[in-house]
Scaffold this motif. Structure first.
Motif, PDB file in Angstrom:
ATOM      1  N   ARG A 160       0.821  -1.211   0.000  1.00 51.49           N
ATOM      2  CA  ARG A 160       0.000   0.000   0.000  1.00 51.49           C
ATOM      3  C   ARG A 160       0.857   1.263   0.000  1.00 51.49           C
ATOM      4  NH1 ARG A 160      -3.231  -2.696   4.265  1.00 51.49           N
ATOM      5  NH2 ARG A 160      -2.410  -1.169   5.740  1.00 51.49           N
ATOM      6  N   GLY A 161       1.939   1.264   0.759  1.00 49.85           N
ATOM      7  CA  GLY A 161       2.813   2.424   0.791  1.00 49.85           C
ATOM      8  C   GLY A 161       3.432   2.708  -0.557  1.00 49.85           C
ATOM      9  N   LEU A 162       3.885   1.669  -1.237  1.00 59.24           N
ATOM     10  CA  LEU A 162       4.499   1.827  -2.563  1.00 59.24           C
ATOM     11  C   LEU A 162       3.495   2.375  -3.560  1.00 59.24           C
ATOM     12  CD1 LEU A 162       6.767   1.414  -4.624  1.00 59.24           C
ATOM     13  CD2 LEU A 162       6.005  -0.962  -4.866  1.00 59.24           C
ATOM     14  N   TYR A 163       2.299   1.792  -3.608  1.00 55.01           N
ATOM     15  CA  TYR A 163       1.305   2.240  -4.581  1.00 55.01           C
ATOM     16  C   TYR A 163       0.913   3.697  -4.335  1.00 55.01           C
ATOM     17  CZ  TYR A 163       0.294  -2.096  -7.092  1.00 55.01           C
ATOM     18  OH  TYR A 163       0.374  -3.194  -7.917  1.00 55.01           O
ATOM     19  N   ALA A 164       0.620   4.043  -3.086  1.00 56.24           N
ATOM     20  CA  ALA A 164       0.189   5.414  -2.791  1.00 56.24           C
ATOM     21  C   ALA A 164       1.299   6.422  -3.035  1.00 56.24           C
ATOM     22  CB  ALA A 164      -0.288   5.504  -1.336  1.00 56.24           C
ATOM     23  N   SER A 165       2.558   6.011  -2.936  1.00 57.11           N
ATOM     24  CA  SER A 165       3.678   6.934  -3.119  1.00 57.11           C
ATOM     25  C   SER A 165       3.783   7.457  -4.544  1.00 57.11           C
ATOM     26  CB  SER A 165       5.005   6.248  -2.744  1.00 57.11           C
ATOM     27  OG  SER A 165       5.345   5.243  -3.686  1.00 57.11           O
ATOM     28  N   TRP A 166       3.219   6.736  -5.517  1.00 61.88           N
ATOM     29  CA  TRP A 166       3.290   7.205  -6.903  1.00 61.88           C
ATOM     30  C   TRP A 166       2.503   8.490  -7.098  1.00 61.88           C
ATOM     31  CZ3 TRP A 166       6.915   5.696  -9.976  1.00 61.88           C
ATOM     32  CH2 TRP A 166       7.479   4.435  -9.827  1.00 61.88           C
ATOM     33  N   GLN A 167       1.566   8.767  -6.218  1.00 63.53           N
ATOM     34  CA  GLN A 167       0.850  10.032  -6.290  1.00 63.53           C
ATOM     35  C   GLN A 167       1.814  11.202  -6.133  1.00 63.53           C
ATOM     36  OE1 GLN A 167      -1.694  11.829  -7.478  1.00 63.53           O
ATOM     37  NE2 GLN A 167      -3.152  10.548  -6.376  1.00 63.53           N
ATOM     38  N   PHE A 168       2.754  11.087  -5.201  1.00 65.30           N
ATOM     39  CA  PHE A 168       3.721  12.162  -4.963  1.00 65.30           C
ATOM     40  C   PHE A 168       4.895  12.079  -5.933  1.00 65.30           C
ATOM     41  CE2 PHE A 168       1.419  11.484  -1.013  1.00 65.30           C
ATOM     42  CZ  PHE A 168       0.998  12.774  -0.738  1.00 65.30           C
ATOM     43  N   SER A 169       5.245  10.871  -6.336  1.00 68.54           N
ATOM     44  CA  SER A 169       6.304  10.707  -7.325  1.00 68.54           C
ATOM     45  C   SER A 169       5.944  11.417  -8.623  1.00 68.54           C
ATOM     46  CB  SER A 169       6.542   9.216  -7.581  1.00 68.54           C
ATOM     47  OG  SER A 169       7.482   9.022  -8.621  1.00 68.54           O
ATOM     48  N   SER A 170       4.667  11.341  -9.004  1.00 64.77           N
ATOM     49  CA  SER A 170       4.233  11.989 -10.241  1.00 64.77           C
ATOM     50  C   SER A 170       4.411  13.501 -10.172  1.00 64.77           C
ATOM     51  CB  SER A 170       2.770  11.651 -10.518  1.00 64.77           C
ATOM     52  OG  SER A 170       1.907  12.226  -9.549  1.00 64.77           O
ATOM     53  N   GLN A 171       4.348  14.069  -8.969  1.00 63.82           N
ATOM     54  CA  GLN A 171       4.575  15.504  -8.816  1.00 63.82           C
ATOM     55  C   GLN A 171       6.006  15.865  -9.226  1.00 63.82           C
ATOM     56  OE1 GLN A 171       3.598  16.763  -4.844  1.00 63.82           O
ATOM     57  NE2 GLN A 171       1.536  15.910  -4.900  1.00 63.82           N
ATOM     58  N   GLY A 172       6.942  15.001  -8.863  1.00 66.21           N
ATOM     59  CA  GLY A 172       8.332  15.248  -9.224  1.00 66.21           C
ATOM     60  C   GLY A 172       8.555  15.181 -10.717  1.00 66.21           C
ATOM     61  N   LEU A 357      12.063  10.700   0.756  1.00 70.51           N
ATOM     62  CA  LEU A 357      11.868   9.506   1.585  1.00 70.51           C
ATOM     63  C   LEU A 357      10.753   9.735   2.598  1.00 70.51           C
ATOM     64  CD1 LEU A 357      15.567   8.454   2.299  1.00 70.51           C
ATOM     65  CD2 LEU A 357      13.899   7.186   0.930  1.00 70.51           C
ATOM     66  N   ASN A 358      10.660  10.973   3.082  1.00 68.18           N
ATOM     67  CA  ASN A 358       9.633  11.293   4.080  1.00 68.18           C
ATOM     68  C   ASN A 358       8.235  11.292   3.498  1.00 68.18           C
ATOM     69  OD1 ASN A 358       7.985  13.777   5.479  1.00 68.18           O
ATOM     70  ND2 ASN A 358       9.127  12.577   6.974  1.00 68.18           N
ATOM     71  N   VAL A 359       8.057  11.815   2.277  1.00 65.96           N
ATOM     72  CA  VAL A 359       6.710  11.888   1.706  1.00 65.96           C
ATOM     73  C   VAL A 359       6.278  10.548   1.118  1.00 65.96           C
ATOM     74  CG1 VAL A 359       6.934  14.342   1.200  1.00 65.96           C
ATOM     75  CG2 VAL A 359       7.471  12.678  -0.586  1.00 65.96           C
ATOM     76  N   GLY A 360       7.224   9.623   0.912  1.00 67.03           N
ATOM     77  CA  GLY A 360       6.874   8.319   0.355  1.00 67.03           C
ATOM     78  C   GLY A 360       5.717   7.643   1.059  1.00 67.03           C
ATOM     79  N   PRO A 361       5.730   7.551   2.396  1.00 68.93           N
ATOM     80  CA  PRO A 361       4.623   6.881   3.096  1.00 68.93           C
ATOM     81  C   PRO A 361       3.419   7.776   3.387  1.00 68.93           C
ATOM     82  CG  PRO A 361       6.343   7.458   4.663  1.00 68.93           C
ATOM     83  CD  PRO A 361       6.856   7.840   3.303  1.00 68.93           C
ATOM     84  N   THR A 362       3.492   9.068   3.065  1.00 69.18           N
ATOM     85  CA  THR A 362       2.451  10.011   3.475  1.00 69.18           C
ATOM     86  C   THR A 362       1.079   9.667   2.906  1.00 69.18           C
ATOM     87  OG1 THR A 362       4.043  11.816   3.752  1.00 69.18           O
ATOM     88  CG2 THR A 362       1.734  12.420   3.442  1.00 69.18           C
TER      89      THR A 362
END
Length: 438
Positions: A160-172, A357-362
């Motif tokens: 779940r953490g990995l999947y949700a992190s793509w939301q913030f990765s896309s911002q980058g 790394l901090n926003v990854g699990p957010t």
């Protein structure tokens, strides 16, 4: 009674989903957020040009302020969009809400692309520009709640953490794309060409991406029918349930969002402006700094999400937040002691890695605070309010602090102060990475 663990969890709905469908799910969820931040970057890049074309103020500084203000109004409609679209997502489904947010974002971006200038339409020009920004802000407010909860609910239980992190990765990735687009146009066009038509090109590009995102979202699977039927029905007005039954979760979510948002806007956006305006560095360093931070966020945020699935979200969030708080003051001190491009890029690189790394699990942490029946509403409210206040007004707060304290270290204290609130919030949150989602 102890919460159920992954070992005793029922089969996750995504276990029946193919790898191709999961990939499409991630792309569909990320595209709206990517469009939002792409627009953010290109608008900021062409703020001087937009101010000159849309606001008939003879003072260049006044033009810039009005252009920035027209962009900032979008933050006022974020909480409203988060509330209304979040409730819509809980009532009728994540997929319909995600199609709505993408359509609204496309409308706002297209309006900017074709908006007449003040010379062409008079006072109607800035009015159209402001309306477009209000629509985009409304859409952005509901985007994260709907798409992040869908990613969370469809992800394998241990990812779940990995999947949700793509939301913030896309911002980058979108920040990087926006910066590169701005650089390419500025390098290849004359000033006259930029003012005539060149500034519109990035917004046309953003609009052109929408059909692909629409197809991805239209054809994705929200959840297997048997799981949708078995899910608790959303209350008639989800907001009332969130405030009445999940007040502590709202406060914890706000604290978590405040720390991440303040750091994000200072590291990704303000540091480059600080280097140019305060330290006198060449303007090209600002765009290069944005490219570096965007690329790092794209690559490292999923690593943070992956690690949170392995070692726990709270532990990773607390450790990296404290590291960032310890590093931010020395980073600004170093910049002021050695104000050069090398120092700026080194500082941005180190801080961006820790922040990513901090926003990854957010994303997962925000969604896991609320039950499915009000998850989109709760996550959207928390995120949109936190971003609107502590992100949208970050530059205003920091500039005011510099004036009041007469200290160029004020941005560091702002991040540290918001970070303290985040640390307290995470300390009050239960670790949920090894629990079933509902």
């Amino acid at each position: 009674m102890n919460a159920p663990t992954l070992a005793s969890a029922p089969a996750n709905p995504s276990m029946h989903t193919s790898r191709a469908a999961r990939t499409r799910l991630v792309l569909a969820a990320a595209v709206g957020n990517a469009l939002e931040f792409y627009d953010f970057i290109v608008y900021a890049f062409f703020a001087l040009t937009i101010g000159k074309l849309f606001f008939p103020v003879h003072d260049p500084v006044g033009q810039l302020l009005l252009a920035v203000a027209s962009f900032g109004v979008g933050f006022f409609t974020r909480p409203v969009g988060g509330l209304l679209i979040g409730m819509y997502a809980d009532r009728v489904g994540r997929k319909k809400a995600m199609l709505l947010t993408l359509g609204l974002m496309a409308l706002g971006t297209a309006m900017i692309a074709v908006a007449p200038t003040y010379a062409q339409a008079g006072i109607a020009a800035p009015i159209i520009l402001v309306i477009a920004r209000l629509i985009q802000g409304f859409s952005a407010g509901g985007e994260v709640g709907a798409s992040t909860t869908l990613l969370l609910e469809q992800a394998p239980a241990n990812r779940r953490g990995l999947y949700a992190s793509w939301q913030f990765s896309s911002q980058g990735l979108s920040a990087l794309a926006g910066a590169l687009t701005g650089v390419a146009l500025t390098a290849s066009l004359t000033t006259a060409q930029l003012e005539s038509w060149g500034w519109r090109v990035p917004f046309f590009i953003g609009t052109a991406i929408v059909p692909v995102g629409w197809w991805l979202r239209r054809t994705m699977e929200e959840a297997p029918p048997q799981h949708v039927a078995a899910a608790p029905k959303a209350p008639k007005i989800p907001l009332f349930t969130v405030l009445r039954e999940h007040g502590r979760a709202v406060l914890n979510g706000l604290g978590l969002t405040i720390g991440g948002t303040s750091a994000h806007f200072i590291i990704v956006f303000y540091l480059s402006i600080y280097g140019v305006k305060t330290l006198g560095l060449p303007s090209w360093t600002a765009m290069l700094s944005g490219c570096v931070s965007g690329a790092i966020l794209f690559v490292v945020a999923p690593i943070g999400g992956y690690l949170s699935d392995r070692i726990g979200r709270n532990k990773l969030a607390q450790t990296t937040r404290i590291l960032l708080m310890l590093a931010i003051w020395p980073a600004f001190a170093l910049l002021n002691h050695s104000p050069n491009a090398t120092t700026l890029l080194a500082v941005v690189t180190v801080l961006s890695i820790v922040h990513s790394l901090n926003v990854g699990p957010t994303g997962a942490m925000l969604g896991e605070l609320f039950p499915r029946s009000v998850r989109a509403t709760g996550a959207a409210i928390v995120y949109s309010i936190g971003v609107a206040i502590f992100g949208g007004f970050a530059q205003f707060f920091v500039t005011s602090l510099i004036v009041i304290t007469k200290s160029v270290m004020a941005p560091a204290w702002y991040v540290i102060g918001c970070g303290v609130l985040s640390v307290i919030a995470v300390a009050c949150m239960r670790e949920r990475s090894q629990e079933t989602l509902d």
